[in-house]
Design a protein around this motif. Structure first.
Motif, mmCIF file in Angstrom:
data_model
loop_
_atom_site.group_PDB
_atom_site.id
_atom_site.type_symbol
_atom_site.label_atom_id
_atom_site.label_comp_id
_atom_site.label_asym_id
_atom_site.label_seq_id
_atom_site.Cartn_x
_atom_site.Cartn_y
_atom_site.Cartn_z
ATOM 1 N N VAL A 76 -1.359 4.990 24.609
ATOM 2 C CA VAL A 76 -1.636 3.570 24.421
ATOM 3 C C VAL A 76 -0.708 2.940 23.403
ATOM 4 O O VAL A 76 -0.214 1.830 23.589
ATOM 5 C CB VAL A 76 -3.106 3.356 23.992
ATOM 6 C CG1 VAL A 76 -3.340 1.903 23.594
ATOM 7 C CG2 VAL A 76 -4.055 3.755 25.110
ATOM 8 N N PRO A 80 3.330 0.655 23.759
ATOM 9 C CA PRO A 80 2.282 -0.343 24.015
ATOM 10 C C PRO A 80 2.756 -1.468 24.926
ATOM 11 O O PRO A 80 3.765 -2.112 24.676
ATOM 12 C CB PRO A 80 1.962 -0.869 22.611
ATOM 13 C CG PRO A 80 3.230 -0.673 21.844
ATOM 14 C CD PRO A 80 3.842 0.590 22.380
ATOM 15 N N GLY A 84 -1.956 -4.569 28.942
ATOM 16 C CA GLY A 84 -3.159 -3.796 28.668
ATOM 17 C C GLY A 84 -3.969 -4.375 27.527
ATOM 18 O O GLY A 84 -5.207 -4.394 27.566
ATOM 19 N N PHE A 85 -3.273 -4.865 26.513
ATOM 20 C CA PHE A 85 -3.962 -5.479 25.375
ATOM 21 C C PHE A 85 -4.619 -6.790 25.788
ATOM 22 O O PHE A 85 -5.729 -7.103 25.354
ATOM 23 C CB PHE A 85 -2.977 -5.706 24.230
ATOM 24 C CG PHE A 85 -2.637 -4.458 23.481
ATOM 25 C CD1 PHE A 85 -3.208 -4.200 22.251
ATOM 26 C CD2 PHE A 85 -1.770 -3.520 24.010
ATOM 27 C CE1 PHE A 85 -2.912 -3.036 21.550
ATOM 28 C CE2 PHE A 85 -1.465 -2.352 23.333
ATOM 29 C CZ PHE A 85 -2.042 -2.107 22.100
ATOM 30 N N ARG A 87 -5.789 -7.465 28.716
ATOM 31 C CA ARG A 87 -6.996 -7.082 29.453
ATOM 32 C C ARG A 87 -8.137 -6.758 28.495
ATOM 33 O O ARG A 87 -9.291 -7.171 28.711
ATOM 34 C CB ARG A 87 -6.698 -5.871 30.346
ATOM 35 C CG ARG A 87 -7.947 -5.291 31.028
ATOM 36 C CD ARG A 87 -8.560 -6.278 32.003
ATOM 37 N NE ARG A 87 -9.788 -5.771 32.589
ATOM 38 C CZ ARG A 87 -10.995 -5.917 32.063
ATOM 39 N NH1 ARG A 87 -11.154 -6.583 30.921
ATOM 40 N NH2 ARG A 87 -12.063 -5.451 32.672
ATOM 41 N N ALA A 88 -7.853 -6.038 27.426
ATOM 42 C CA ALA A 88 -8.903 -5.704 26.452
ATOM 43 C C ALA A 88 -9.401 -6.958 25.735
ATOM 44 O O ALA A 88 -10.603 -7.114 25.503
ATOM 45 C CB ALA A 88 -8.375 -4.692 25.441
ATOM 46 N N ILE A 152 -7.611 -0.462 27.773
ATOM 47 C CA ILE A 152 -6.154 -0.519 27.950
ATOM 48 C C ILE A 152 -5.688 0.593 28.876
ATOM 49 O O ILE A 152 -4.906 0.368 29.809
ATOM 50 C CB ILE A 152 -5.435 -0.404 26.590
ATOM 51 C CG1 ILE A 152 -5.742 -1.618 25.709
ATOM 52 C CG2 ILE A 152 -3.923 -0.277 26.785
ATOM 53 C CD1 ILE A 152 -5.194 -1.499 24.300
ATOM 54 N N ARG A 153 -6.177 1.803 28.645
ATOM 55 C CA ARG A 153 -5.740 2.947 29.437
ATOM 56 C C ARG A 153 -6.124 2.778 30.911
ATOM 57 O O ARG A 153 -5.315 3.050 31.807
ATOM 58 C CB ARG A 153 -6.372 4.222 28.867
ATOM 59 C CG ARG A 153 -5.866 5.490 29.506
ATOM 60 C CD ARG A 153 -6.484 6.719 28.879
ATOM 61 N NE ARG A 153 -6.103 6.857 27.494
ATOM 62 C CZ ARG A 153 -6.940 6.710 26.474
ATOM 63 N NH1 ARG A 153 -8.210 6.407 26.691
ATOM 64 N NH2 ARG A 153 -6.534 6.856 25.234
ATOM 65 N N SER A 155 -6.695 -0.042 32.473
ATOM 66 C CA SER A 155 -5.895 -1.141 33.020
ATOM 67 C C SER A 155 -4.465 -0.693 33.297
ATOM 68 O O SER A 155 -3.886 -1.011 34.345
ATOM 69 C CB SER A 155 -5.897 -2.323 32.037
ATOM 70 O OG SER A 155 -5.212 -3.428 32.572
ATOM 71 N N ASN A 156 -3.878 0.074 32.382
ATOM 72 C CA ASN A 156 -2.499 0.543 32.557
ATOM 73 C C ASN A 156 -2.341 1.425 33.795
ATOM 74 O O ASN A 156 -1.278 1.447 34.420
ATOM 75 C CB ASN A 156 -2.045 1.328 31.330
ATOM 76 C CG ASN A 156 -1.782 0.443 30.129
ATOM 77 O OD1 ASN A 156 -1.776 -0.786 30.232
ATOM 78 N ND2 ASN A 156 -1.564 1.053 28.978
#
Length: 259
Positions: A76, A80, A84-85, A87-88, A152-153, A155-156
């Motif tokens: 993550v 980075p 992803g961030f 999304r969080a 994040i993970r 979503s990634n």
């Protein structure tokens, strides 16, 4: 015979160059961090674009200084990706009401500005441009940090691996251009034909679907899609033969993983 210095002139020149390079990189990171915070409202206004554009999703924010927990997991934070961030940050779990302006403040897993060695425990309000400390006695930081990373993970894992990311500065320029040129669009509602990818895109919205108006067939389809994307697959969540109330309860348990 004249003694030879342990350090050569070329080594000394290299060290002097490195000092200059380090100073320049420090200056650049400071500028980019400032740009990040200045652009944060722009980023969050256009959160929906990050799912649609892998090049935008994969924008690196490696110039941000992560810290404040013992859970520095490389997948993550080593590389980075901004998407992803985002999304969080779309999750209500990582947004709170700012005590100053009553706007939205966001969980920030970074060192405070300017960079310091002390652990971070703060929210950032883009409206006030203020950092707001969270009270330790009211807040389990490490637990929130883990949940933030898991979002994040997950979503990634849905982003195409072959696409490279844009330069951060170029991405911000693209977002500004998009805002100037965009026209209002209608989001496709949830139906029995909604695909897994379409559901993931819908989940970025505040109200991705209306359970009250859904047919039983649509509820069954929604449970089926949630099972495919859930963190844990419980055999007891099979939608076949379930009552409407049972289906709503199953959906609520799945929603908790994304909120």
């Amino acid at each position: 015979m004249q003694a030879i210095d342990i350090t050569s002139d070329q080594e000394k020149e290299f060290e002097e160059e490195q000092v200059q390079i380090d100073a320049l990189l420090k200056k650049r990171n400071k500028r980019r961090t400032k740009l990040f915070y200045e652009s944060f409202p722009l980023i969050m206004r256009n959160w929906d674009l990050f799912r649609k554009n892998p090049g935008l999703y994969k924008v690196s924010i490696d110039f941000m200084k992560f810290g404040g927990s013992c859970f520095d997991e490389g997948d993550v934070f080593e590389k980075p990706m901004l998407g992803g961030f985002v999304r969080a940050w779309r999750s209500p779990s990582f947004r709170q009401t700012c005590p100053h302006c009553h706007g939205e403040a966001y969980f920030m897993p970074f060192y405070p500005r300017p960079f310091s060695l002390s652990p971070t425990r703060f929210l950032y309000c883009p409206n006030c441009n203020e950092e707001i400390m969270w009270a330790e006695r009211l807040y389990d930081f490490d637990s929130a940090w883990l949940k933030f990373m898991n979002i994040i993970r997950t979503s990634n894992s849905t982003v195409p691996s072959r696409k490279s990311g844009m330069l951060f500065e170029h991405a911000m320029h693209r977002l500004l251009s998009y805002e100037r040129d965009k026209t209002p669009t209608q989001k496709k509602p949830f139906t029995v034909k909604t695909s897994l990818l379409e559901l993931k895109n819908l989940l970025w919205g505040e109200k991705p679907y209306n359970l009250e108006t859904m047919t039983d067939q649509e509820l069954v389809h929604l449970v089926t899609l949630y099972r495919k994307m859930s963190f844990t697959r419980d055999a007891d969540t099979n939608p076949k033969g379930r009552s409407r109330n049972d289906l709503l309860g199953i959906i609520a348990s799945f929603e908790a993983q994304w909120r």
